[in-house]
Design an enzyme around this catalytic site. Sequence first.
Site, mmCIF file in Angstrom:
data_model
loop_
_atom_site.group_PDB
_atom_site.id
_atom_site.type_symbol
_atom_site.label_atom_id
_atom_site.label_comp_id
_atom_site.label_asym_id
_atom_site.label_seq_id
_atom_site.Cartn_x
_atom_site.Cartn_y
_atom_site.Cartn_z
ATOM 1 C CG PHE A 161 -2.359 1.426 1.166
ATOM 2 C CD1 PHE A 161 -3.041 0.917 0.085
ATOM 3 C CD2 PHE A 161 -2.074 2.005 1.973
ATOM 4 C CE1 PHE A 161 -4.233 1.696 -0.022
ATOM 5 C CE2 PHE A 161 -2.883 3.305 1.636
ATOM 6 C CZ PHE A 161 -3.873 2.996 1.078
ATOM 7 C CG ASP B 273 -0.377 -2.804 6.172
ATOM 8 O OD1 ASP B 273 -1.479 -3.089 6.775
ATOM 9 O OD2 ASP B 273 -0.211 -1.839 5.858
ATOM 10 C CE1 TYR C 63 -9.969 1.758 6.345
ATOM 11 C CE2 TYR C 63 -8.627 3.163 8.001
ATOM 12 C CZ TYR C 63 -8.903 2.770 7.042
ATOM 13 O OH TYR C 63 -7.613 3.467 6.283
ATOM 14 C CE LYS C 64 -8.221 -0.866 4.440
ATOM 15 N NZ LYS C 64 -8.798 -0.191 3.727
ATOM 16 N NE ARG D 30 -10.190 -3.161 -3.294
ATOM 17 C CZ ARG D 30 -10.006 -2.283 -1.758
ATOM 18 N NH1 ARG D 30 -8.715 -2.431 -1.708
ATOM 19 N NH2 ARG D 30 -10.270 -1.184 -1.223
#
Length: 411
Positions: A127, A198, A223-224, A370
Amino acid sequence: MSRQQDAHKHDLDREDPLGHKQTAFDLPKGVIYLDGNSLGVLPAHVPARMQCVVTQEWGQSLIRGWNDHNWIDLPQKVGNRIARLIGAEPGAVVACDSTTINVFKVLSAALSLRPERTVIVSDNGNFPTDLYVADGLTKLLGKGHFLRLVDPQNVTKAISEDVAVVMLTEVDYKTGRRHDMKAITEKAHAAGALMIWDLAHSAGAFPVDLAGAKADFAVGCGYKYLNGGPGAPAFLYVAPRHQEHVTAPMTGWMGHEAPFAFDLDYRPAAGIDRMRVGTPPVLSLSALDAALDVFDDVDMEELRKKSVSLSELFIREVESRNVGLELASPRDPDERGSQVSFRFKEGYALMQALISCGVIGDFRAPDIVRFGFTPLFISHGDVLRAVDTLEKILVTRMWDREEFKKRQKVT
């Protein structure tokens, strides 16, 4: 959807041990949400918990809430709940700050443990914020550190005796490609390097075993797949063997051994607490704490089994329709996280058209559409209905409308 498909869907959903979990979430009616890998869904009980925190704990207790409601220990409490989901030892995880800040903290700490080495290895599927932090930190330190960036498949070849830290995102945010955590960590350790993972697209999506892999450090967001809400606090992990030796780069008062002594000299707290910095964000931590309740009775192996079933069904159905999408994710489910990505030249417009029809995924430049599969609230029937919608949009070229091509700030 054909009768045969419909029957198969009913068989799969009837046998689903996690099917009852859908009622634990407050999903908008008529929406098929395939974007839990970007922002999780609101658990149904969280609003009541937040109402209590705001009106009772804050509203009535005021400053007493730090003691009366144990606000001060929320980072450790939430961290320990996350620890179970990522295979971490008790007392090795703390919930605090953002993922970006935590990357800075653990990378700085790791480099301080290998002062004689200058290389950070990462891959170009990482990322971008992790890479930005690494690049900025090398400049800040001014000690000759540099980032060695390679293709994902070449990571192990890039780990040599000059490497201080290997820093990777376990699941590629674009394609869902999944690194072999245990094998790469072993390779890093064999070369004398430390390993940072990560887990932004791993935590809550499938079983993770940080302790079993002997990882040194890890970070992740709330938050995912953890459903903690937009901007929810992140978390960080420091292996117990390192905790008394790491030097935190940001020495804030919550990382002090006695924050309310208000001493003028800094002395690090014991264990993982030394990685804390500022005042805990009580409202957002409380929301994340409540959201984690949905995992209390979840077998992560069952969750992974359903994740694979959902994503395999999705790939099979999309490809059988022959609608012009190219699979961007690994075909082998053992090499994927809990998402599937396809390439399409007008991917942004396609995704906007899908969203307008109630199927929410997302887009990543330049051409990736996605789809995240969160087994707690997605059914096999949802997958088939989503593919039906996708096929209709592609066959009719609905995506080719100007309204779907206008880019918004957040894509």
